[in-house]
Design an enzyme around this catalytic site. Structure first.
Site, PDB file in Angstrom:
ATOM      1  N   CYS A 283     -16.587  27.014  59.257  1.00 21.31           N
ATOM      2  CA  CYS A 283     -15.861  28.205  59.700  1.00 21.31           C
ATOM      3  C   CYS A 283     -14.537  27.789  60.347  1.00 21.31           C
ATOM      4  CB  CYS A 283     -16.717  28.976  60.723  1.00 21.31           C
ATOM      5  SG  CYS A 283     -15.916  30.479  61.341  1.00 21.31           S
TER       6      CYS A 283
ATOM      7  N   CYS B 168     -12.713  29.965  62.276  1.00 22.26           N
ATOM      8  CA  CYS B 168     -12.351  31.016  63.235  1.00 22.26           C
ATOM      9  C   CYS B 168     -11.920  30.388  64.563  1.00 22.26           C
ATOM     10  CB  CYS B 168     -13.530  31.960  63.459  1.00 22.26           C
ATOM     11  SG  CYS B 168     -14.733  31.428  64.673  1.00 22.26           S
TER      12      CYS B 168
END
Ligand SMILES: CC(C)(C)OC(=O)NCc1c[nH]c2nc(N)[nH]c(=O)c12
Length: 373
Positions: A305, A307
């Site tokens: 990920c 993020c």
């Protein structure tokens, strides 16, 4: 028309659709996951953070905002968009469903529902007309009809009576709606777990005619295969050229199974709710951050990920925040979970475009740890 639904492509491998929903506050790419912001806030997130993670539309709730702070205040502030400083599309749920699950139900009549507030026990009355009046005041781009979400399990006779009243209420909502040009009113299909009642509800609601259709009364505790089966028995009776919204769903597997069966829109409190309880959805399955094995794990929450949370913090730090009951725990975990579902739907849209959604599903389930059917 308040909204325009553009059907771009239907996946050759499945019933999945790629679309774009044009609304007064912007365009929504479908299939879409909608973060829930029940009380005019997606819990622990600022609008800027929601924009960063590319959230395109968020939900708020009529029942909650009617009880507190009151829809009159929100209207005085210039509507929900201004009140909460969210410049993009908003969808408000009608409160029908909440009245049956939150406030202790007093009594339901043809006229509407009398109930006690879950906040202070005060007595209130909501009718289709009242719900629409509140939603018109809040000013969301998409508003939901006032319906009854039948409990599960429920006997067939009750579900039939309930869906027929929901149909009569849907007609009253449409008649009471003051701003059909600015706010798109969606009808809601009920009918419990009974395929013939789902067909009846879909036919009655589409007969009245709405710019979009929601499928309510699912994800109410029934087994997943039953939910998918009911979906398959309902979707064929909804028009292809209008958006389909599966309410209260859901987890990554339910989102994928719903898209494969022709659903365009989803909402669920899951990502933010489990985040506050210290659970993350990651590309390799769930991570329960309070687990001792994360004590000195200096790797990100999710290795795949990119993020804000995964780029800047480690599992060890996130576990510490959770154990210390720090506010930042909810913020960082919520950011990741919302980003994860928004990213999942971005990849789903890409897979539909490339006619490989079934392959994408198998790959995702393999990595996520779901048994591939
Ligand atoms: C238990 C959870 C919330 C997961 O799902 C449902 O209850 N699913 C059904 C549902 C969610 N939101 C709705 N809004 C309205 N108007 N009507 C509904 O039936 C529903």
């Amino acid at each position: 028309m308040a909204i325009q639904f553009e059907l771009i492509k239907t996946c050759k491998q499945s019933g999945a659709r790629l679309g774009r929903l044009h609304t007064p506050h912007g365009v929504i790419d479908t299939p879409i996951f909608m973060p829930v912001g029940t009380q005019a806030t997606v819990k622990a997130m600022t609008p800027e953070e929601l924009e960063d993670m590319e959230a395109q539309i968020i939900l708020s709730n009529t029942y909650h905002l009617f009880l507190r702070p009151g829809h009159e205040l929100v209207e005085k502030a210039g509507g929900l968009h201004k009140f909460m400083n969210w410049k993009h599309p908003i969808l408000t749920d009608s409160g029908g469903f909440q009245v049956f699950s939150l406030g202790d139900l007093r009594k339901i009549t043809e006229e509407g529902v009398e109930f006690r507030s879950h906040l202070d026990g005060a007595k209130h009355f909501l009718s289709p007309e009242r719900a629409i009046e509140i939603e018109n005041a809040l000013g969301a781009d998409i508003i939901m009809a006032f319906d009854e979400c039948a409990p599960y399990p429920a006997d067939k006779e009750y579900v039939k009576k309930s869906l027929e009243r929901t149909t009569r209420w849907a007609a009253r909502c449409k008649a009471a709606h003051k701003k059909p040009e600015q706010q798109a009113l969606f009808g809601i299909v009920q009918g419990g777990m009974y395929p013939d009642l789902r067909k009846q509800s879909a036919e009655e609601i589409t007969e009245i005619g709405f710019p979009g259709y929601a499928i309510g009364g699912l994800s109410v505790g029934e087994p997943k295969p039953m939910m998918y089966e009911v979906l398959e028995q309902t979707i064929p009776y909804l028009p292809e050229d209008k958006p389909r919204y599966l309410m209260g769903v859901g987890s990554p597997d339910d989102l994928l199974e719903g898209v494969l069966r022709g659903v365009d829109m989803f909402d669920c409190v899951l990502p933010t709710r489990i985040a506050r309880n210290g659970t993350a959805m990651t590309s390799v399955g769930k991570v329960v951050i309070k687990n001792a094995k994360h004590f000195d794990d200096f790797t990100p929450l999710d290795p795949n990920c990119d993020c804000y949370t995964c780029r800047n913090y480690t599992k060890a730090y996130l576990r510490h925040l959770y154990k210390a009951d720090e506010i930042l725990s909810s913020r960082l975990m919520s950011y990741h979970n919302l980003y994860f579902l928004i990213e999942l739907m971005k990849n789903v849209r890409k897979a539909i475009m490339e006619d490989r959604l079934l392959d994408f599903k198998d790959e995702f389930f393999e990595k996520y740890g779901y048994t591939v059917k």
